[in-house]
Design an enzyme around this catalytic site. Sequence first.
Site, PDB file in Angstrom:
ATOM      1  N   ASP A  69      -5.387  31.141  29.468  1.00  0.00           N
ATOM      2  CA  ASP A  69      -5.127  32.497  29.981  1.00  0.00           C
ATOM      3  C   ASP A  69      -3.780  32.528  30.679  1.00  0.00           C
ATOM      4  O   ASP A  69      -3.236  31.496  31.073  1.00  0.00           O
ATOM      5  CB  ASP A  69      -6.242  32.963  30.934  1.00  0.00           C
ATOM      6  CG  ASP A  69      -6.324  32.138  32.220  1.00  0.00           C
ATOM      7  OD1 ASP A  69      -6.141  30.906  32.153  1.00  0.00           O
ATOM      8  OD2 ASP A  69      -6.566  32.722  33.295  1.00  0.00           O
ATOM      9  N   GLU A 129      -8.379  30.502  34.619  1.00  0.00           N
ATOM     10  CA  GLU A 129      -7.676  29.789  35.700  1.00  0.00           C
ATOM     11  C   GLU A 129      -6.932  30.771  36.591  1.00  0.00           C
ATOM     12  O   GLU A 129      -6.947  30.659  37.807  1.00  0.00           O
ATOM     13  CB  GLU A 129      -6.715  28.748  35.127  1.00  0.00           C
ATOM     14  CG  GLU A 129      -6.277  27.693  36.142  1.00  0.00           C
ATOM     15  CD  GLU A 129      -5.154  28.132  37.065  1.00  0.00           C
ATOM     16  OE1 GLU A 129      -4.993  27.553  38.145  1.00  0.00           O
ATOM     17  OE2 GLU A 129      -4.420  29.093  36.721  1.00  0.00           O
TER      18      GLU A 129
HETATM   19  N1  BES Z   1      -0.285  26.264  37.211  1.00  0.00           N
HETATM   20  C1  BES Z   1      -0.551  26.983  38.392  1.00  0.00           C
HETATM   21  C2  BES Z   1      -0.702  26.111  39.620  1.00  0.00           C
HETATM   22  C3  BES Z   1       0.529  25.390  40.060  1.00  0.00           C
HETATM   23  C4  BES Z   1       1.755  26.023  40.079  1.00  0.00           C
HETATM   24  C5  BES Z   1       0.446  24.110  40.494  1.00  0.00           C
HETATM   25  C6  BES Z   1       2.879  25.356  40.479  1.00  0.00           C
HETATM   26  C7  BES Z   1       1.553  23.428  40.910  1.00  0.00           C
HETATM   27  C8  BES Z   1       2.788  24.047  40.892  1.00  0.00           C
HETATM   28  C9  BES Z   1      -1.829  27.795  38.199  1.00  0.00           C
HETATM   29  O1  BES Z   1      -1.870  28.429  36.959  1.00  0.00           O
HETATM   30  C10 BES Z   1      -1.868  28.897  39.236  1.00  0.00           C
HETATM   31  O2  BES Z   1      -1.072  29.786  39.167  1.00  0.00           O
HETATM   32  N2  BES Z   1      -2.809  28.814  40.176  1.00  0.00           N
HETATM   33  C11 BES Z   1      -3.004  29.837  41.153  1.00  0.00           C
HETATM   34  C12 BES Z   1      -4.356  29.720  41.771  1.00  0.00           C
HETATM   35  C13 BES Z   1      -5.465  30.443  41.087  1.00  0.00           C
HETATM   36  C14 BES Z   1      -6.746  30.260  41.874  1.00  0.00           C
HETATM   37  C15 BES Z   1      -5.183  31.877  40.815  1.00  0.00           C
HETATM   38  C16 BES Z   1      -2.025  29.723  42.295  1.00  0.00           C
HETATM   39  O3  BES Z   1      -1.604  28.607  42.645  1.00  0.00           O
HETATM   40  O4  BES Z   1      -1.681  30.757  42.835  1.00  0.00           O
HETATM   41 MN    MN Z   2      -1.386  27.183  35.449  1.00  0.00          MN
HETATM   42 MN    MN Z   3      -0.612  30.257  37.070  1.00  0.00          MN
END
Ligand code: BES
Ligand code: MN
Ligand code: MN
Length: 454
Positions: A87, A152
């Site tokens: 996604d 995710e």
């Molecule tokens: N891939 C990211 C997480 C990430 C970004 C890890 C940059 C390390 C460095 C992931 O898709 C993401 O965006 N996660 C969200 C959290 C989720 C619960 C919506 C975030 O970190 O805001």
């Molecule tokens: Mn991600």
């Molecule tokens: Mn992300």
Amino acid sequence: MNLVDFIDGHRDQNLTELCEFLRIPSVSTKSEHKPDIECSARWVADHLRAAGFKSVEIIPTKFHPLVYAESLEAPGKPTVLFYGHYDVQPAEPLELWTSPAFEPAVRDGKLYGRGTADDKGQVHIHIKALESLQKVDGKFPINIKMLIEGEEEVGSVSLWDFVEKNKEKLKADALVVSDTSMLAKGAPSITYGLRGLNYYQIELTGPERDLHSGVYGGAVPNPLTILTELFAKLHDKNFRVTVPGFYDSISKLPPAERKALSALPWNKKDFQKAVGAPGYAGEKGFSIVEQLWTRPTLELNGIWGGYTGEGAKTVIPSKAHAKFSTRLVPNQDPQKISRAVEKYIRKLLPKTVTCKFDVLSTGKPWVAPFHAPIFKKAQAALEKGFGKKAIFIREGGSIPFVTQMHDTFKVPCVLIGFGLPDENAHAPDEHILLENYFNGIKAIAHFYRDLATL
Ligand code: BES
Ligand code: MN
Ligand code: MN
């Protein structure tokens, strides 16, 4: 045929195939994209089959389907669980994209499009690395389980349930994830820490309906004003969060780690260029790297209410809304923090408004040691793919599944990211450096192959 020659010989084909994946607008947060989510799940399943997985399932959930595949045909060899997500975030604001978000385009050695870095491009690296091994060696070198989800970006809600009910199925010797970033171009990185995330939404209600601001203004509370006053009180002048107890359980960074972080080839100019703000501010007493990776935050993510259309409308709105979040670091308990945040907000608000307080999702931080032998293999594989020694970093983003896996199975989690911090994940003009995508396939193919002798 030699593995590297095979991968190099398929550059164009791999890129064309990735573009096909990127054209599916699998935005998980919007119901209008439900068919695209389904299409994206099918695309992943089909390409896992083409890569050599005989057992591939699309598993429906209450929300978006999970894709699960396994190949357990390497007796005596380790078993790895790979996790990624198909996604993507919404592409808005559309007008700020140089080329359309779902029409991938190459410019200047970079591939642009929503999902290029986060996370379709990185998932594709693994699919293609495995397919290359299958074609060159006639089999996978190890036992592999692939779990690619579609929620995710909305907090992995269905995944909790799935993991609880499928512990045996998901059991592995290690978790491998590519959904993070490298510290900088030319610095292949392994991430050993992520922040946790709690996400909140509040609604303040003052007058029971919108009011003419001339007829009533001056004698009635304005919920928008109260909301902005509230948020102004949530940080002090040193950029510390004022919620009582917010920092209480956090332990001090060990001096050795502090030293290691400050020795990383992190570049302040690159950071400032990526941000592009007129000035910088952060919690006093910590370096920027520490602020980004090791300190908790409270961020206002969106605020709305009243009239925001063209021209003027003199109104006192009945309601004011905000979305905000806290990033959490080790030893902060997400439940305790959300209770403390709610309690303090209710205490700060005047009696002139009522407040609806919702916690949309919670997620624990994750930091783990990296001395297990698999990390040496990962480092060596990255060196083979990128010609540089990999470094160990923490990051400020959150991946709920990593903590959950680590808590459930207590196995090493190896986070190998091929994005870069300035690749505009979640923003217009998201892209991935093609060099990192191509070298990533080589590094990951070496990694899986080398794990046969872990
Ligand atoms: N891939 C990211 C997480 C990430 C970004 C890890 C940059 C390390 C460095 C992931 O898709 C993401 O965006 N996660 C969200 C959290 C989720 C619960 C919506 C975030 O970190 O805001
Ligand atoms: Mn991600
Ligand atoms: Mn992300």
